[in-house]
Design a protein around this motif. Structure first.
Motif, PDB file in Angstrom:
ATOM      1  N   LEU A  87       0.830  -1.203   0.000  1.00 53.87           N
ATOM      2  CA  LEU A  87       0.000   0.000   0.000  1.00 53.87           C
ATOM      3  C   LEU A  87       0.864   1.253   0.000  1.00 53.87           C
ATOM      4  O   LEU A  87       0.599   2.201  -0.739  1.00 53.87           O
ATOM      5  N   TYR A  88       1.918   1.244   0.798  1.00 56.32           N
ATOM      6  CA  TYR A  88       2.840   2.390   0.851  1.00 56.32           C
ATOM      7  C   TYR A  88       3.451   2.643  -0.537  1.00 56.32           C
ATOM      8  O   TYR A  88       3.484   3.774  -1.018  1.00 56.32           O
ATOM      9  N   ALA A  89       3.909   1.592  -1.178  1.00 56.49           N
ATOM     10  CA  ALA A  89       4.510   1.711  -2.512  1.00 56.49           C
ATOM     11  C   ALA A  89       3.485   2.192  -3.535  1.00 56.49           C
ATOM     12  O   ALA A  89       3.790   3.039  -4.380  1.00 56.49           O
ATOM     13  N   GLY A  99       3.907   9.622   4.927  1.00 56.16           N
ATOM     14  CA  GLY A  99       4.914   9.784   5.971  1.00 56.16           C
ATOM     15  C   GLY A  99       5.768   8.544   6.074  1.00 56.16           C
ATOM     16  O   GLY A  99       5.570   7.559   5.347  1.00 56.16           O
ATOM     17  N   GLU A 100       6.718   8.575   6.980  1.00 57.96           N
ATOM     18  CA  GLU A 100       7.594   7.419   7.186  1.00 57.96           C
ATOM     19  C   GLU A 100       6.828   6.283   7.849  1.00 57.96           C
ATOM     20  O   GLU A 100       5.897   6.505   8.609  1.00 57.96           O
ATOM     21  N   VAL A 101       7.245   5.056   7.558  1.00 61.92           N
ATOM     22  CA  VAL A 101       6.690   3.885   8.233  1.00 61.92           C
ATOM     23  C   VAL A 101       7.297   3.833   9.632  1.00 61.92           C
ATOM     24  O   VAL A 101       8.523   3.917   9.782  1.00 61.92           O
ATOM     25  N   PHE A 110       1.818   4.219   8.931  1.00 58.95           N
ATOM     26  CA  PHE A 110       2.265   5.442   8.258  1.00 58.95           C
ATOM     27  C   PHE A 110       1.044   6.319   8.027  1.00 58.95           C
ATOM     28  O   PHE A 110      -0.093   5.857   8.124  1.00 58.95           O
ATOM     29  N   ASN A 111       1.301   7.601   7.756  1.00 60.41           N
ATOM     30  CA  ASN A 111       0.182   8.474   7.442  1.00 60.41           C
ATOM     31  C   ASN A 111       0.260   8.896   5.977  1.00 60.41           C
ATOM     32  O   ASN A 111       1.291   8.763   5.330  1.00 60.41           O
ATOM     33  N   PHE A 112      -0.883   9.374   5.462  1.00 60.19           N
ATOM     34  CA  PHE A 112      -0.935   9.868   4.088  1.00 60.19           C
ATOM     35  C   PHE A 112      -1.924  11.015   4.027  1.00 60.19           C
ATOM     36  O   PHE A 112      -2.776  11.164   4.907  1.00 60.19           O
TER      37      PHE A 112
END
Length: 127
Positions: A87-89, A99-101, A110-112
């Protein structure tokens, strides 16, 4: 006694742009879309069509006009995922601000930010 959380109201400046972010970028599905009395547009979205909890995208200006005094701030939402790295990628590749993991006792998080710069969190639970 409460049995479950059904819907979260998210008050946005532009429903069409927010709908595009949540469906085209974040992968949510439209559950329902209705025009109510007074011109209020109700757009219900969810991560999956059978999700127990959904988000309602409301027009901030219309709600302020119809319900003076309602807190129109962004709710603090925590989403969950089974694959945080994927999901982060995916969000990063779509140029979403992430944001950073961070490793927490309950899992990685993490935030988005959405298209209106509202921040939300995503957690991959341990266990």
């Amino acid at each position: 006694m409460f049995s479950k959380l059904g819907q979260v109201m998210l008050y946005v400046n532009n429903q069409d742009e927010s709908l595009a972010f949540w469906t085209e970028v974040a992968g949510f599905h439209i559950v329902d879309e209705v025009i109510l009395d007074g011109g209020m547009r109700w757009i219900e979205i969810a991560p999956a069509k059978d999700s127990q909890t959904s988000i309602i995208l409301h027009d901030k200006e219309v709600v302020a006009r119809m319900s003076a005094g309602v807190n129109l701030g962004t709710p603090s939402l925590m989403f969950f995922t089974d694959d945080l790295d994927r999901l982060y990628a995916d969000l990063s590749a779509k140029h979403v601000t992430v944001g950073e993991v961070v490793e927490m006792p309950t899992g990685r998080v993490f935030n988005f930010a959405d298209n209106e710069k509202n921040y939300f969190a995503v957690m991959e639970r341990k266990g």
